[in-house]
Design a protein around this motif. Structure first.
Motif, PDB file in Angstrom:
ATOM      1  N   ARG A 193       0.816  -1.224   0.000  1.00  0.00           N
ATOM      2  CA  ARG A 193       0.000   0.000   0.000  1.00  0.00           C
ATOM      3  C   ARG A 193       0.849   1.274   0.000  1.00  0.00           C
ATOM      4  NH1 ARG A 193      -4.840   0.636   2.780  1.00  0.00           N
ATOM      5  NH2 ARG A 193      -3.726   1.777   4.383  1.00  0.00           N
ATOM      6  N   ALA A 194       2.183   1.108   0.130  1.00  0.00           N
ATOM      7  CA  ALA A 194       3.029   2.278   0.394  1.00  0.00           C
ATOM      8  C   ALA A 194       3.093   3.256  -0.783  1.00  0.00           C
ATOM      9  CB  ALA A 194       4.435   1.815   0.780  1.00  0.00           C
ATOM     10  N   GLU A 195       3.327   2.715  -1.992  1.00  0.00           N
ATOM     11  CA  GLU A 195       3.529   3.606  -3.143  1.00  0.00           C
ATOM     12  C   GLU A 195       2.280   4.460  -3.403  1.00  0.00           C
ATOM     13  OE1 GLU A 195       5.546   1.905  -6.412  1.00  0.00           O
ATOM     14  OE2 GLU A 195       5.169   3.639  -7.705  1.00  0.00           O
ATOM     15  N   GLU A 196       1.143   3.806  -3.398  1.00  0.00           N
ATOM     16  CA  GLU A 196      -0.100   4.526  -3.670  1.00  0.00           C
ATOM     17  C   GLU A 196      -0.368   5.576  -2.582  1.00  0.00           C
ATOM     18  OE1 GLU A 196      -3.521   1.988  -3.764  1.00  0.00           O
ATOM     19  OE2 GLU A 196      -4.824   3.615  -4.454  1.00  0.00           O
ATOM     20  N   TRP A 197      -0.080   5.195  -1.343  1.00  0.00           N
ATOM     21  CA  TRP A 197      -0.307   6.111  -0.216  1.00  0.00           C
ATOM     22  C   TRP A 197       0.486   7.405  -0.413  1.00  0.00           C
ATOM     23  CZ3 TRP A 197       1.701   9.113   3.535  1.00  0.00           C
ATOM     24  CH2 TRP A 197       0.896   9.435   4.626  1.00  0.00           C
ATOM     25  N   VAL A 198       1.777   7.239  -0.765  1.00  0.00           N
ATOM     26  CA  VAL A 198       2.633   8.433  -0.913  1.00  0.00           C
ATOM     27  C   VAL A 198       2.169   9.275  -2.100  1.00  0.00           C
ATOM     28  CG1 VAL A 198       4.992   9.250  -1.295  1.00  0.00           C
ATOM     29  CG2 VAL A 198       4.604   7.207   0.035  1.00  0.00           C
ATOM     30  N   LYS A 199       1.855   8.607  -3.220  1.00  0.00           N
ATOM     31  CA  LYS A 199       1.435   9.374  -4.401  1.00  0.00           C
ATOM     32  C   LYS A 199       0.149  10.147  -4.112  1.00  0.00           C
ATOM     33  CE  LYS A 199       3.894   6.976  -8.016  1.00  0.00           C
ATOM     34  NZ  LYS A 199       3.908   5.929  -9.025  1.00  0.00           N
ATOM     35  N   ASN A 200      -0.767   9.517  -3.384  1.00  0.00           N
ATOM     36  CA  ASN A 200      -1.999  10.218  -3.017  1.00  0.00           C
ATOM     37  C   ASN A 200      -1.700  11.409  -2.113  1.00  0.00           C
ATOM     38  OD1 ASN A 200      -3.592   8.496  -4.459  1.00  0.00           O
ATOM     39  ND2 ASN A 200      -4.164   7.206  -2.717  1.00  0.00           N
ATOM     40  N   ALA A 201      -0.814  11.203  -1.172  1.00  0.00           N
ATOM     41  CA  ALA A 201      -0.463  12.292  -0.237  1.00  0.00           C
ATOM     42  C   ALA A 201       0.135  13.467  -1.015  1.00  0.00           C
ATOM     43  CB  ALA A 201       0.510  11.789   0.817  1.00  0.00           C
ATOM     44  N   LEU A 202       1.025  13.163  -1.956  1.00  0.00           N
ATOM     45  CA  LEU A 202       1.659  14.241  -2.726  1.00  0.00           C
ATOM     46  C   LEU A 202       0.631  14.931  -3.624  1.00  0.00           C
ATOM     47  CD1 LEU A 202       5.100  12.644  -3.704  1.00  0.00           C
ATOM     48  CD2 LEU A 202       4.637  14.346  -1.924  1.00  0.00           C
ATOM     49  N   ALA A 203      -0.274  14.131  -4.217  1.00  0.00           N
ATOM     50  CA  ALA A 203      -1.310  14.719  -5.078  1.00  0.00           C
ATOM     51  C   ALA A 203      -2.197  15.657  -4.266  1.00  0.00           C
ATOM     52  CB  ALA A 203      -2.144  13.615  -5.723  1.00  0.00           C
ATOM     53  N   ALA A 204      -2.378  15.326  -2.980  1.00  0.00           N
ATOM     54  CA  ALA A 204      -3.197  16.179  -2.105  1.00  0.00           C
ATOM     55  C   ALA A 204      -2.366  17.316  -1.495  1.00  0.00           C
ATOM     56  CB  ALA A 204      -3.825  15.329  -1.010  1.00  0.00           C
ATOM     57  N   LYS A 205      -1.126  17.482  -2.005  1.00  0.00           N
ATOM     58  CA  LYS A 205      -0.212  18.553  -1.553  1.00  0.00           C
ATOM     59  C   LYS A 205       0.126  18.441  -0.060  1.00  0.00           C
ATOM     60  CE  LYS A 205      -0.139  21.079  -5.437  1.00  0.00           C
ATOM     61  NZ  LYS A 205       0.811  20.405  -6.283  1.00  0.00           N
ATOM     62  N   GLN A 206       0.127  17.208   0.436  1.00  0.00           N
ATOM     63  CA  GLN A 206       0.534  17.011   1.842  1.00  0.00           C
ATOM     64  C   GLN A 206       2.051  16.870   1.925  1.00  0.00           C
ATOM     65  OE1 GLN A 206      -1.375  13.523   3.419  1.00  0.00           O
ATOM     66  NE2 GLN A 206      -3.388  14.284   2.875  1.00  0.00           N
ATOM     67  N   ARG A 207       2.593  17.210   3.062  1.00  0.00           N
ATOM     68  CA  ARG A 207       4.019  16.952   3.308  1.00  0.00           C
ATOM     69  C   ARG A 207       4.177  15.517   3.786  1.00  0.00           C
ATOM     70  NH1 ARG A 207       7.639  22.004   4.200  1.00  0.00           N
ATOM     71  NH2 ARG A 207       6.498  23.218   2.678  1.00  0.00           N
ATOM     72  N   VAL A 208       5.138  14.833   3.254  1.00  0.00           N
ATOM     73  CA  VAL A 208       5.412  13.474   3.724  1.00  0.00           C
ATOM     74  C   VAL A 208       6.489  13.609   4.794  1.00  0.00           C
ATOM     75  CG1 VAL A 208       6.223  11.185   3.075  1.00  0.00           C
ATOM     76  CG2 VAL A 208       4.729  12.482   1.534  1.00  0.00           C
TER      77      VAL A 208
END
Ligand code: CMC
Length: 399
Positions: free
Chosen positions: A264-279
């Motif tokens: 689930r990791a890759e999708e989670w990060v891509k979604n977070a970045l698409a939502a302009k969140q800081r990882v």
């Protein structure tokens, strides 16, 4: 009697005009500003990455202990064997909380965040310290040694109390870090715990000092008014708590726990970045080409995954690391793989930033001492962005 024209106005009228062409440069967030001098640490773009009082962090992480590094930062040199023994004895002698601090820990509601306990606790330790009002070099050193011992005990005591765990005392046969792990996890002595204690010790070495980061700068600003050391440390604890600074390690663990499995990791990060969140755990104000400390703790986390036969967190971490580099060109900072190591140790995530405090206490105290030994009040300027000059409006004519 007032003459209608005040002393200040009269003085201003007789002063030569102020040179207005020399407007100070403005750097938002003080980015890239040299705000003082320090002999404590050097952020080095070369191979070492970071040096404490001249020693490469790689050497210290490989060959030293946290106690040696704390001594180095506070006293300016690596201790000889006898000096280290005396320092450890002093720390052990101070593994105790003054009565009012113990009472405070006993009445804190169980849901309070441990960083809030530490912030108030640091201030309370100041009220009970026999050298509280003495800012001399020697008194500041004595207070620093006491804080290095008392703060871990405050963390472990309040954690055990809030979780109804039986009261445990530090053991004389364990090192500083072994005791910390023992009081947090009830474990000591087995092979996995020995490996964990070494990884925890390395993380404390790496966390101990990093120049004029936000919390250290807060401590130095506070110390520069020649207030007491505990006031500066209280300011530093409050500053470290924020998720853009020390709070990031807890936030990284929250992210891992939300992701749960590597697939689930890759999708989670891509979604977070698409939502302009800081990882969390990526990027750094100064280290734009990567953090040498992160590489060290990554190796430690990888080894510990093997020893604990628990590859999940490390696998999730390497996927996030890859995607963040591909998508944003960002590198992990120290907090990222440290969270992997702490998850493997079974340490509750609200204690990650407090562990950072245990370690950075050495750096903060050394900075406060350095500041007060060569003090100049830190008091910069602000660029005014408010309304232009305007005439005062009496209250009955205001709309
Ligand atoms: N995730 C996603 N994007 C990021 C991140 C991140 N973690 N960090 C920086 N960026 C982006 C940011 O959005 C900006 O993009 P754009 O130019 O498109 O607007 C660009 O990178 C530059 O960011 P910045 O905010 O100008 O950089 P900064 O030097 O002010 O920020 C930072 C440094 C640490 C606050 C930031 O990298 C961050 O928020 N990281 C996440 C929190 C974190 O891990 N903090 C621990 C810091 S290191 C240890 C410590 O000091 O305690």
């Amino acid at each position: 009697m007032s003459s209608g024209i005040g002393n200040f106005t009269r003085r201003m009228m007789t002063m030569p005009p102020v040179e207005t062409t020399k407007t100070p440069t403005y750097n938002p967030g003080l980015e890239g500003v040299l705000a003082g001098e320090s002999a404590l640490c050097q952020v080095d773009e070369g191979e070492a990455g970071l040096r404490y009082r001249g020693y490469a962090i790689t050497d210290l992480a490989d060959k030293s202990t946290f106690e040696e590094v704390a001594y180095l930062l506070l006293f300016g040199r690596l201790p000889a064997r006898k000096e280290l023994e005396e320092f450890s004895t002093q720390l052990t002698a101070n593994w105790t909380l003054p009565g009012p601090v113990e009472s405070f820990v006993g009445v804190v509601p169980p849901k309070v965040h441990p960083m809030d306990i530490l912030r108030t606790g640091a201030s309370l330790l100041g009220m009970t310290d026999p050298d509280s009002a003495d800012n001399s070099h020697e008194a500041n050193l004595r207070k620093s040694v006491r804080l290095l011992a008392q703060v871990p005990l405050m963390i472990t005591t309040s954690y055990r109390f809030a979780n109804a765990k039986r009261h445990l005392l530090p053991r004389k046969d364990l090192t500083f870090t072994e005791n910390l792990l023992y009081l947090l996890t009830d474990r000591h002595g087995d092979r996995a715990t020995e490996a964990m204690a070494r990884v925890l010790d390395v993380s404390l070495i790496l966390y101990a000092e990093h120049e004029f980061n936000a919390s250290t700068f807060a401590a130095r600003v506070t110390a520069s008014t020649m207030t007491d050391l505990h006031s500066a440390i209280t300011a530093a604890v409050g500053t470290l708590k924020g998720p853009l600074h020390g709070g990031a390690n807890e936030a990284v663990a929250a992210m891992f726990l939300e992701i749960q499995t590597p697939d689930r990791a890759e999708e989670w990060v891509k979604n977070a970045l698409a939502a302009k969140q800081r990882v969390m755990g990526f990027g750094h104000r100064v280290l734009k080409q990567g953090d040498a400390r992160s590489a060290i703790v990554q190796r430690q986390a990888q080894e510990l995954s093997g020893i604990c036969s628990n590859p999940r967190w490390y696998e999730i971490a390497t996927i996030i690391d890859r995607v963040m580099h591909q998508e944003k060109g960002l590198y992990p900072n120290l907090d990222f793989y440290t969270a992997v190591a702490y998850l493997l140790m079974g340490i509750p995530r609200q204690l990650y930033t407090p562990l950072f405090v245990c370690s950075r206490m050495a750096g903060w105290c050394a900075h406060v001492i350095e500041q007060q030994d060569h003090n100049r009040l830190i008091s910069p300027r602000a660029r005014y962005t408010g309304p232009p000059p305007r005439a005062y409006v009496p209250i009955d004519r205001r709309t």
